[in-house]
Write an enzyme that holds these catalytic residues in place. Structure first.
Site, mmCIF file in Angstrom:
data_model
loop_
_atom_site.group_PDB
_atom_site.id
_atom_site.type_symbol
_atom_site.label_atom_id
_atom_site.label_comp_id
_atom_site.label_asym_id
_atom_site.label_seq_id
_atom_site.Cartn_x
_atom_site.Cartn_y
_atom_site.Cartn_z
ATOM 1 C CG ASP A 160 -2.014 -0.907 1.204
ATOM 2 O OD1 ASP A 160 -2.300 -1.388 0.104
ATOM 3 O OD2 ASP A 160 -2.629 -1.167 2.257
ATOM 4 C CE LYS A 175 -5.395 9.232 -6.645
ATOM 5 N NZ LYS A 175 -5.630 9.688 -5.278
ATOM 6 C CG MET A 223 -8.791 6.719 6.381
ATOM 7 S SD MET A 223 -9.633 5.319 5.620
ATOM 8 C CE MET A 223 -10.392 4.538 7.026
HETATM 9 N N1 SAH Z 1 -4.345 -0.130 8.856
HETATM 10 C C1 SAH Z 1 -3.906 1.193 9.176
HETATM 11 C C2 SAH Z 1 -4.946 2.239 8.855
HETATM 12 C C3 SAH Z 1 -5.292 2.327 7.394
HETATM 13 S S1 SAH Z 1 -6.472 3.572 7.071
HETATM 14 C C4 SAH Z 1 -3.473 1.235 10.645
HETATM 15 O O1 SAH Z 1 -3.727 0.307 11.371
HETATM 16 O O2 SAH Z 1 -2.861 2.218 11.041
HETATM 17 C C5 SAH Z 1 -5.446 4.931 6.651
HETATM 18 C C6 SAH Z 1 -5.515 5.990 7.717
HETATM 19 O O3 SAH Z 1 -4.688 5.606 8.801
HETATM 20 C C7 SAH Z 1 -4.981 7.346 7.324
HETATM 21 O O4 SAH Z 1 -5.920 8.092 6.599
HETATM 22 C C8 SAH Z 1 -4.706 7.960 8.655
HETATM 23 O O5 SAH Z 1 -5.880 8.388 9.270
HETATM 24 C C9 SAH Z 1 -4.186 6.771 9.424
HETATM 25 N N2 SAH Z 1 -2.723 6.695 9.417
HETATM 26 C C10 SAH Z 1 -1.953 5.744 8.844
HETATM 27 N N3 SAH Z 1 -0.655 5.983 9.081
HETATM 28 C C11 SAH Z 1 -0.601 7.107 9.805
HETATM 29 C C12 SAH Z 1 0.452 7.869 10.384
HETATM 30 N N4 SAH Z 1 1.734 7.511 10.248
HETATM 31 N N5 SAH Z 1 0.141 8.969 11.093
HETATM 32 C C13 SAH Z 1 -1.147 9.353 11.252
HETATM 33 N N6 SAH Z 1 -2.176 8.677 10.733
HETATM 34 C C14 SAH Z 1 -1.922 7.573 10.026
#
Ligand code: SAH
Length: 490
Positions: free
Chosen positions: A36, A58, A173
């Protein structure tokens, strides 16, 4: 049928060291990695050279690999008997669609394992100084998607129980819908003074945090221009940040440093850069392969008592001897004298029963430099022009390193290039050349810092603008300087 194995691996929130040991192992074994956008691209340097990498964020033409396409890819490769790693940001089960993807595998009776990861909602929160639960301030937390199935993209949430029943709420998100989120929470019973926090790029050195209340946070986030990936944290625990903040204010916060080699002598420096808050990516951007063909064998057969063989690295000693062995040649029949470029190489030779002298101490009349392509390139100026060169190793770049490097630069995870030796400078230039990168576009946004005047000369000769060159003790200051035009001479 020999069906493969699929590992759903949580890559962790960002900092490359926050992947699990088990996840890293799976990555190293993978034949196919489907990854991803939100994973740290440096993790890709761990995969096998021959592994196939499939990106599902993307694409350059701006379309995203659809969920069905991703699932189809997983299935195709698993059916061919491959080990597939589906690498996801954070934890695969937290808004990571692992449910849908695993369900398909279960239907097709393909074996899989899920290797959990550290989710952003917990890690980024703590990296901003906020524990998601606390005995005095919060006995519960909820993770909620801030992007939902309603037509306008706002989340479909039962606001009232959320607002009234949960003490710490983390939205993923959600930045785009922050105003809706805060107003719904207020409307359904949370005080407008409840503390709120938004953390962008959590756990990376470039992490940014904005703090406020339900009433103020949306404006503040807009002013600070914070976009995804970011989490929103709502609840009293946020107030602990002023006391518990431990990460944001480190001396090297915001620095993503690429070191284009991984060598033992840099380890202390790397530790100290990390300790001071920098992200450090050290990796040998080029890998070696043996270059023994007819030409080299012919050169070896011509060696005579007139020549002085100068080994430029331990690696070249091994390659040379293996070439002799494989071609039924005998070292004892070569009556050239033998030299080592430095003590390490001298010791290598000694360990296999060959006594040598140090090349620097002697006058060499007809030397044959034996080494890798880049070693020869970086050392030939120290030897007479009449020297012969026997290139026993060459360098190549692998696709995964190109992929990792280009994403690190494009996503601005790296803003500093630290070149610690002349040899590394040559390697880096060669890497750009072999991988087809447009040099200017790569170095344009990088603060290039190097150790030693000679290193800086090599970079400048290749049109890479060096902001500063330094000696060891100054590295921290120089990397940290906002407008670096320091030039500390020896
Ligand atoms: N599976 C992931 C989440 C995927 S959804 C997890 O467990 O973290 C994607 C969202 O995760 C982003 O839009 C954001 O809200 C959050 N996210 C992922 N990495 C991040 C980071 N390093 N800092 C802040 N938010 C993050």
């Amino acid at each position: 049928m020999n069906s493969g194995m699929v590992y759903f691996v949580g890559a962790g929130p960002g900092d490359v060291d926050l992947i699990t040991v088990k996840g890293k192992r799976a990555l190293q074994q993978a034949d196919v990695v489907i990854f991803d956008r939100l994973i740290n691209p440096f993790l890709l340097t761990d995969v096998k050279d021959e592994a196939k990498l499939i990106y599902c964020g993307k694409q350059p033409c701006k379309h995203t690999l659809r969920q069905e396409d991703i699932q189809r890819e997983i299935l195709i490769h698993a059916r061919k008997g491959k080990t597939v790693v589906r690498l996801k940001g954070g934890d695969p089960a937290v808004f990571g669609r692992v449910g849908e993807e695993a369900e398909l595998l279960a239907e097709h009776q393909i074996a899989y394992e899920v290797i959990p990861g550290i989710t952003a909602g917990i890690a980024a929160t703590m990296y901003s100084g906020v524990p998601i639960t606390h005995r005095k301030h919060s006995n519960s937390f909820a993770v909620v998607t801030g992007h939902g199935s309603k037509d306008d993209g706002t989340p479909k949430v039962e606001w009232e129980p959320l607002a009234k029943g949960v003490e710490t709420i983390v939205f993923y998100m959600g930045v785009k819908h922050l105003r809706t989120i805060t107003s719904e929470l207020i409307k359904h019973g949370k005080s407008k003074d409840t503390a709120a926090l938004v953390v962008q790029w959590g756990t990376y050195s470039k992490q940014r945090t904005v703090e406020g209340s339900l009433a103020t946070i949306a404006n503040k986030v807009e002013q600070a221009n914070i976009t995804n990936p970011a989490i929103i944290v709502v609840g009293d625990v946020v107030k602990l940040r002023s006391k518990l903040g431990w990460f944001d204010n480190k001396q090297l916060a915001g620095k993503g440093i690429l070191i284009p080699s991984k060598i033992e002598s840099n380890q202390e420096l790397v530790r100290s850069l990390k300790k001071n808050g920098a992200d450090v990516y050290e990796h040998n951007l080029l890998s070696q392969f043996e270059n023994i063909g007819r030409g080299q064998l012919h050169q070896i057969r011509q060696l005579s008592a007139e020549n002085q063989l100068v080994f430029l690295s331990s690696q070249s000693v091994y390659t040379f001897l293996r070439a002799l062995g494989e071609n039924k040649l005998d070292l004892r029949k070569i009556d050239s004298s033998i030299y080592a470029v430095d003590d390490t190489v001298k010791t290598t030779l000694q360990m296999i029963g060959i006594q040598s002298s140090l090349a620097s101490r002697c006058e060499l009349r007809s030397p044959v430099l034996i080494g890798g392509e880049l070693e020869i390139e970086s050392m030939r100026h120290e030897y007479p022009q009449s020297s012969e060169e026997l290139v026993v190793n060459k360098q190549k770049v692998s696709q995964k390193d190109i992929e990792a490097f280009s994403r690190l630069v494009a996503e601005q995870h790296v803003n500093t290039l630290l070149v610690t030796s002349r040899q590394d400078a040559i390697q880096f230039i060669k890497f750009l050349e072999l991988s087809g990168f447009e040099k200017n576009s790569v170095v344009h946004n990088l603060n290039v810092v190097c150790r030693g005047r000679e290193t800086s000369l090599v970079l400048k000769a290749a049109d890479i603008p060096v902001r500063s060159f330094i000696e060891n003790e100054n590295i921290m200051t120089v990397i940290n300087a906002k407008e670096t035009v320091l030039a500390v001479e020896r």
